[in-house]
Design an enzyme around this catalytic site. Structure first.
Site, PDB file in Angstrom:
ATOM      1  N   ARG A  47     -15.638  -5.804  13.446  1.00  0.00           N
ATOM      2  CA  ARG A  47     -16.610  -5.938  12.359  1.00  0.00           C
ATOM      3  C   ARG A  47     -16.960  -7.409  12.195  1.00  0.00           C
ATOM      4  O   ARG A  47     -16.355  -8.286  12.790  1.00  0.00           O
ATOM      5  CB  ARG A  47     -16.123  -5.318  11.046  1.00  0.00           C
ATOM      6  CG  ARG A  47     -14.666  -5.292  10.739  1.00  0.00           C
ATOM      7  CD  ARG A  47     -14.042  -6.585  10.289  1.00  0.00           C
ATOM      8  NE  ARG A  47     -14.796  -7.341   9.315  1.00  0.00           N
ATOM      9  CZ  ARG A  47     -14.748  -8.652   9.214  1.00  0.00           C
ATOM     10  NH1 ARG A  47     -13.988  -9.362  10.047  1.00  0.00           N
ATOM     11  NH2 ARG A  47     -15.441  -9.303   8.315  1.00  0.00           N
ATOM     12  N   GLY A  48     -17.988  -7.656  11.366  1.00  0.00           N
ATOM     13  CA  GLY A  48     -18.554  -8.990  11.254  1.00  0.00           C
ATOM     14  C   GLY A  48     -19.757  -9.078  12.178  1.00  0.00           C
ATOM     15  O   GLY A  48     -19.667  -8.756  13.366  1.00  0.00           O
ATOM     16  N   ALA A  49     -20.899  -9.498  11.641  1.00  0.00           N
ATOM     17  CA  ALA A  49     -22.157  -9.410  12.394  1.00  0.00           C
ATOM     18  C   ALA A  49     -22.099 -10.040  13.786  1.00  0.00           C
ATOM     19  O   ALA A  49     -22.461  -9.394  14.776  1.00  0.00           O
ATOM     20  CB  ALA A  49     -23.299 -10.007  11.569  1.00  0.00           C
ATOM     21  N   ARG A  90     -24.276   0.382  12.979  1.00  0.00           N
ATOM     22  CA  ARG A  90     -24.230  -0.411  11.744  1.00  0.00           C
ATOM     23  C   ARG A  90     -25.641  -0.939  11.463  1.00  0.00           C
ATOM     24  O   ARG A  90     -26.081  -1.895  12.099  1.00  0.00           O
ATOM     25  CB  ARG A  90     -23.256  -1.592  11.860  1.00  0.00           C
ATOM     26  CG  ARG A  90     -21.797  -1.259  12.130  1.00  0.00           C
ATOM     27  CD  ARG A  90     -21.093  -0.566  10.974  1.00  0.00           C
ATOM     28  NE  ARG A  90     -21.145  -1.271   9.717  1.00  0.00           N
ATOM     29  CZ  ARG A  90     -20.306  -2.243   9.332  1.00  0.00           C
ATOM     30  NH1 ARG A  90     -19.360  -2.647  10.155  1.00  0.00           N
ATOM     31  NH2 ARG A  90     -20.410  -2.804   8.141  1.00  0.00           N
ATOM     32  N   GLN A 199     -11.297  -6.918   2.995  1.00  0.00           N
ATOM     33  CA  GLN A 199     -11.334  -7.824   4.148  1.00  0.00           C
ATOM     34  C   GLN A 199     -10.878  -9.232   3.793  1.00  0.00           C
ATOM     35  O   GLN A 199     -10.341  -9.946   4.639  1.00  0.00           O
ATOM     36  CB  GLN A 199     -12.748  -7.883   4.737  1.00  0.00           C
ATOM     37  CG  GLN A 199     -13.237  -6.581   5.349  1.00  0.00           C
ATOM     38  CD  GLN A 199     -14.153  -5.831   4.396  1.00  0.00           C
ATOM     39  OE1 GLN A 199     -13.911  -5.806   3.192  1.00  0.00           O
ATOM     40  NE2 GLN A 199     -15.196  -5.220   4.931  1.00  0.00           N
ATOM     41  N   ASP A 240     -24.775 -11.050   7.072  1.00  0.00           N
ATOM     42  CA  ASP A 240     -25.024 -10.006   8.062  1.00  0.00           C
ATOM     43  C   ASP A 240     -26.493  -9.946   8.468  1.00  0.00           C
ATOM     44  O   ASP A 240     -26.812  -9.542   9.572  1.00  0.00           O
ATOM     45  CB  ASP A 240     -24.567  -8.654   7.529  1.00  0.00           C
ATOM     46  CG  ASP A 240     -23.063  -8.505   7.639  1.00  0.00           C
ATOM     47  OD1 ASP A 240     -22.605  -7.826   8.565  1.00  0.00           O
ATOM     48  OD2 ASP A 240     -22.341  -9.092   6.816  1.00  0.00           O
ATOM     49  N   ASN A 250     -25.132  -9.820   2.580  1.00  0.00           N
ATOM     50  CA  ASN A 250     -23.733 -10.044   2.949  1.00  0.00           C
ATOM     51  C   ASN A 250     -22.896  -8.985   2.242  1.00  0.00           C
ATOM     52  O   ASN A 250     -23.415  -8.133   1.521  1.00  0.00           O
ATOM     53  CB  ASN A 250     -23.300 -11.464   2.576  1.00  0.00           C
ATOM     54  CG  ASN A 250     -21.966 -11.848   3.196  1.00  0.00           C
ATOM     55  OD1 ASN A 250     -21.755 -11.683   4.392  1.00  0.00           O
ATOM     56  ND2 ASN A 250     -21.047 -12.357   2.391  1.00  0.00           N
ATOM     57  N   LYS A 251     -21.608  -9.039   2.448  1.00  0.00           N
ATOM     58  CA  LYS A 251     -20.706  -8.023   1.904  1.00  0.00           C
ATOM     59  C   LYS A 251     -20.942  -7.822   0.411  1.00  0.00           C
ATOM     60  O   LYS A 251     -21.167  -8.766  -0.330  1.00  0.00           O
ATOM     61  CB  LYS A 251     -19.258  -8.433   2.157  1.00  0.00           C
ATOM     62  CG  LYS A 251     -18.214  -7.420   1.728  1.00  0.00           C
ATOM     63  CD  LYS A 251     -18.450  -6.048   2.347  1.00  0.00           C
ATOM     64  CE  LYS A 251     -18.502  -6.104   3.863  1.00  0.00           C
ATOM     65  NZ  LYS A 251     -18.921  -4.793   4.445  1.00  0.00           N
TER      66      LYS A 251
END
Length: 345
Positions: A47-49, A90, A199, A240, A250-251
């Protein structure tokens, strides 16, 4: 400095750090088929762009490798289908689409046999990975010129995980923190736990511990209190997807953090590579927001923690308006969000 690489190419297969198992277990997952890579992205093993982009690039190669034809047109049609499957994993992370498009463009523009195209695709995936690592290091370096002059040692708050685990290595927001730490300007990291998948508590804190960077985990709703008490000198988050005007997805929880930072006059920075900027979108209103399974909210392990009959809403991201962002730190330079368009290639 301990080196963390979430995506590793080794012996003709991909090894992924299983980020769903951290911090209790460090496990590597072997991926040799594109279908397994798609599942790993969807279930957030990776995970993470930027890391998703790297993983998707390798997924494209793995899929290409298994196509059993020597006819170029047939090969490209199969590759298009593989790309579509990977794109569906995603929807918010623009690096996913960027990496897939780059791999497709490479395939279509490469003249030669199918085997030669496959070889170039592997080289391109490896290049995407190498470039992202260099980009993250450049972002970290560029951040040193925009640090507040006082205090000498800064306390930086971050949200979610935009570290080595979320990239090819080093990190974006946590790459900034690594650079500030190396420069002797860091006092401590405050890491939001980042509900619902934690996270920040699980991954950002784990990365900091690996490198002996002082870290304090707080619940998400403590951030305002910490800023009110003067405990935070600056906020740095990842992204992201960023729209052309600087609006940043973003998150979930990032937007609220930016509002609080504005209220308390705490500098709020986004650290992201230019590959995360979607110049085709004028504003953040156009960014698709992924909604995830509600079990992430109501379940811890196998235990349901809320009563029956409750409805749930679980967007994975929110959009922070550009006017709440002090600056966007890229591999080229740090810009005011309104100036982001000047960096369009």
């Amino acid at each position: 400095m301990n080196t963390i690489y979430p995506v590793i190419w080794s012996n003709n297969k991909v090894l992924l750090i299983d980020q769903t198992s951290l911090p209790s277990r460090y496990t590597l997952v072997e991926i040799s088929r594109y279908e397994d890579m798609a599942k790993a992205i969807k279930t957030m093993i990776v995970r993470g762009a930027p890391a998703i982009g790297v993983a998707a690039a390798y997924g494209m190669y793995l899929g290409a490798r298994d196509i059993q034809t020597q006819d170029r047109e047939t090969f490209l049609k199969h590759l298009d289908k593989i790309a579509q499957i990977l794109r569906q994993t995603r929807p918010t992370a623009v690096n996913l689409f960027w990496a897939i498009s780059r791999m497709l463009k490479t395939a279509y523009e490469t003249l030669g046999t199918v085997e030669e195209i496959k070889k170039i695709l592997l080289e391109t995936a490896q290049k995407i990975q190498e470039e992202d690592l260099q980009t993250c290091q450049a972002i970290g370096h560029n951040s040193l010129s925009i640090l507040p002059t006082n205090p000498e040692k800064l306390t930086i708050l971050t949200h979610c995980n935009a570290g080595a685990l979320a990239t090819a290595g080093y990190g974006t927001a946590l790459g900034v923190i690594r650079s500030v730490w190396t420069a002797g300007r860091l006092n401590r990291v405050f890491a939001d736990e980042t509900r619902p998948r934690l996270q920040g508590a699980k991954l950002t804190a784990w990365e900091c511990v690996q490198e002996k960077i002082p870290v304090t985990v707080i619940s998400d709703n403590m951030a305002a209190h910490c800023m009110q008490k003067g405990l935070i000198d600056m906020v740095v988050v990842g992204a992201d997807r960023i729209a052309a005007n600087g609006d940043t997805a973003n998150k979930i929880g990032t937007y609220g953090l930016a509002v609080i930072a504005k209220m308390h006059q705490v500098p709020f920075y986004v650290a992201a590579p230019l590959s995360t900027v979607d110049f085709s979108l004028e504003t953040g209103d156009l960014i698709p927001i992924e909604e995830r399974d509600p079990s992430e909210l109501y379940q811890i392990g196998n235990t349901v923690i809320y009563p029956d009959g409750v409805d749930y809403y679980n967007p994975a991201f929110d959009v922070t308006p550009a006017d709440l962002i002090t600056g966007i730190i890229t591999e080229q330079k740090t810009v005011n969000p309104k100036e982001l368009i000047t960096l369009k290639g």
